[in-house]
Design an enzyme around this catalytic site. Structure first.
Site, mmCIF file in Angstrom:
data_model
loop_
_atom_site.group_PDB
_atom_site.id
_atom_site.type_symbol
_atom_site.label_atom_id
_atom_site.label_comp_id
_atom_site.label_asym_id
_atom_site.label_seq_id
_atom_site.Cartn_x
_atom_site.Cartn_y
_atom_site.Cartn_z
ATOM 1 N N GLN A 261 17.788 1.813 13.291
ATOM 2 C CA GLN A 261 18.130 2.033 11.883
ATOM 3 C C GLN A 261 19.337 2.949 11.712
ATOM 4 O O GLN A 261 19.702 3.305 10.601
ATOM 5 C CB GLN A 261 16.925 2.618 11.148
ATOM 6 C CG GLN A 261 15.736 1.674 11.114
ATOM 7 C CD GLN A 261 14.463 2.322 10.594
ATOM 8 O OE1 GLN A 261 14.447 3.491 10.200
ATOM 9 N NE2 GLN A 261 13.365 1.566 10.613
ATOM 10 N N TYR B 199 6.777 17.860 -0.545
ATOM 11 C CA TYR B 199 6.319 16.582 -1.093
ATOM 12 C C TYR B 199 5.289 15.869 -0.210
ATOM 13 O O TYR B 199 4.984 14.701 -0.442
ATOM 14 C CB TYR B 199 7.536 15.718 -1.450
ATOM 15 C CG TYR B 199 8.206 16.326 -2.661
ATOM 16 C CD1 TYR B 199 7.857 15.932 -3.942
ATOM 17 C CD2 TYR B 199 9.066 17.406 -2.522
ATOM 18 C CE1 TYR B 199 8.376 16.558 -5.057
ATOM 19 C CE2 TYR B 199 9.599 18.048 -3.631
ATOM 20 C CZ TYR B 199 9.248 17.619 -4.895
ATOM 21 O OH TYR B 199 9.750 18.262 -6.004
ATOM 22 N N TYR C 2 -0.072 2.277 9.951
ATOM 23 C CA TYR C 2 -0.041 0.830 10.199
ATOM 24 C C TYR C 2 -1.310 0.356 10.894
ATOM 25 O O TYR C 2 -1.648 -0.826 10.834
ATOM 26 C CB TYR C 2 1.206 0.467 11.008
ATOM 27 C CG TYR C 2 2.474 0.707 10.229
ATOM 28 C CD1 TYR C 2 2.802 -0.071 9.124
ATOM 29 C CD2 TYR C 2 3.336 1.738 10.569
ATOM 30 C CE1 TYR C 2 3.947 0.156 8.389
ATOM 31 C CE2 TYR C 2 4.497 1.981 9.845
ATOM 32 C CZ TYR C 2 4.791 1.193 8.762
ATOM 33 O OH TYR C 2 5.928 1.430 8.030
ATOM 34 N N HIS D 58 14.257 6.079 11.066
ATOM 35 C CA HIS D 58 14.174 7.063 9.989
ATOM 36 C C HIS D 58 15.313 8.091 9.995
ATOM 37 O O HIS D 58 15.098 9.292 10.007
ATOM 38 C CB HIS D 58 12.823 7.791 10.051
ATOM 39 C CG HIS D 58 11.644 6.891 9.858
ATOM 40 N ND1 HIS D 58 10.364 7.360 9.729
ATOM 41 C CD2 HIS D 58 11.546 5.531 9.763
ATOM 42 C CE1 HIS D 58 9.530 6.337 9.564
ATOM 43 N NE2 HIS D 58 10.241 5.213 9.590
ATOM 44 N N GLU E 46 7.389 6.014 -2.421
ATOM 45 C CA GLU E 46 7.270 6.869 -3.587
ATOM 46 C C GLU E 46 8.611 7.337 -4.128
ATOM 47 O O GLU E 46 9.588 7.490 -3.409
ATOM 48 C CB GLU E 46 6.385 8.077 -3.283
ATOM 49 C CG GLU E 46 6.861 8.987 -2.173
ATOM 50 C CD GLU E 46 5.848 10.077 -1.869
ATOM 51 O OE1 GLU E 46 4.658 9.751 -1.658
ATOM 52 O OE2 GLU E 46 6.242 11.265 -1.840
#
Length: 368
Positions: free
Chosen positions: A80, A249, A260, A146, A239
């Site tokens: 990613q 958070y 998963y 990520h 979210e």
């Protein structure tokens, strides 16, 4: 890397869609892109586009000509990671400055970095100069997941940078680790005096908020100047948040998703000391870019929040009031591919990119 320029043939293709009582047209504006990530518009209507493997293109306003921009930082293009977000500075007309985020190599692997640079155009050439990293994830790791990442200039002249947890969830709860956080720095990378940890006591001085999994969308709400973000959950639990200074958070202590494997994440959906999201999706849509629509091409949508989705290949239109999401409508599901980035266009339209090997930029306008 050899620099290239290309003159392209006509690429526009139009489709009319209906959502409720609104008819709108989607026009393919720039084609033949390889996994485009960030893009943004210059004052003359031309635009810059990042391809994740490390190329940046300067594309003419009509979309028929593009020039590869030289001087782009070397990126870690794996998984990613790669060349990620791109934003033209609000003062570009005077400064020539842009902001970008990317994954960079370092001891131990790779991490996310944010930089500023000046764009120089000389005839048929374009290059970045004075490339300066203003924020980076100091701890590098080897996995390819990520990285985040978005970069958002704020009305007060500071800059927000979002960083993913790099696939190691516990890092998001370490106040001495940049992973899984929103950073806030000045345009030159210095620490704003009103940051919640500006003195470095309790957390790294760049940190604005913590406990985030993988923020891939961020935008300033025009009416309030507040930062809104959207992040990936695991299996469910995507979210939207309005990150506040010094707040946590919750990831991975609380979440509306599950691992998963199906197991519960952390202690559940709530716990003392952790903030609740403004909105969440379960099941996951795999959200990416977000933008508050400020144009007039589709006047019924002005002020709405738009969020792109990768897995569900759609655009979610959200009506917001006083910091809350009051309605949601899903648009163009499965019609164009994985939606990566959304931007307001210079002509009052809303643009989006598709994260595909044959990716493109599309323009949304009104239809009779």
């Amino acid at each position: 890397m050899a620099l290239t320029a290309a003159i392209l043939g006509p690429v526009s293709a139009q489709t009319v869609h209906t959502a409720g009582d609104v008819r709108f047209t989607v026009t393919r504006a720039v084609a033949d892109l390889s996994y485009p990530w960030g893009f943004d518009f210059l004052p003359d209507g031309s635009l810059l586009v990042n391809e994740v493997e490390g190329r940046m293109w300067l594309v003419s306003a009509a979309g028929e000509r593009r020039i590869e921009v030289s001087g782009v930082p070397r990126v870690y293009a794996s998984g990613q990671g790669g060349l990620l977000d791109l934003v033209v500075a609000p003062d570009f007309a005077a400064s020539g400055r842009i902001y970008l985020t990317f994954s960079e190599r370092g001891p131990g692997g790779a991490g996310t970095a944010a930089a500023t640079a000046r764009l120089l155009r000389e005839g048929d050439a374009a290059r970045l100069v004075d490339v300066t990293v203003i924020a980076r994830m100091e701890k590098k790791t080897g996995n390819g997941r990520h990285f985040g990442s978005r970069i958002v200039p704020a009305p007060d002249g500071t800059v927000f940078v979002t960083l993913g947890d790099r696939g190691d969830a516990d890092r998001a709860q370490d106040p001495k680790d940049h992973a899984g956080s929103v950073l806030r720095v000045a345009a030159d990378g210095s620490i704003p005096a009103d940051n919640p940890y500006a003195d470095g006591f309790g957390a790294l001085p760049e940190i604005w908020s913590t406990g985030h999994r993988n923020i891939q969308g961020a935008a300033i709400e025009p009416s309030t100047g507040r930062l809104w973000t959207v992040e990936h959950g695991a299996r469910g639990g995507d979210e939207i948040n309005i990150p506040q200074a010094g707040r946590n958070y919750g990831w991975p202590v609380i979440s509306y998703g599950r691992h998963y494997s199906g197991l519960r994440i952390g202690v559940g959906t709530t716990a003392e000391g952790y903030e609740q999201p403004v909105h969440y999706w379960d099941p996951s849509i795999a959200p990416s870019g977000m933008a508050f629509y400020t144009g007039n091409a589709v006047p019924q949508w002005r002020g709405n929040l738009f969020v792109g989705a990768l897995k569900d290949q759609l655009i979610s239109r959200l009506e917001v009031e006083n910091g809350e999401v009051v309605t949601e409508e899903q648009l163009v599901a499965g019609e164009y591919g994985r939606i990566r980035t959304l931007r307001n266009g210079p002509d009052g339209t809303l643009w989006f990119s598709t994260d595909e090997g044959d990716g493109a930029l599309y323009r949304i306008s009104g239809a009779p």
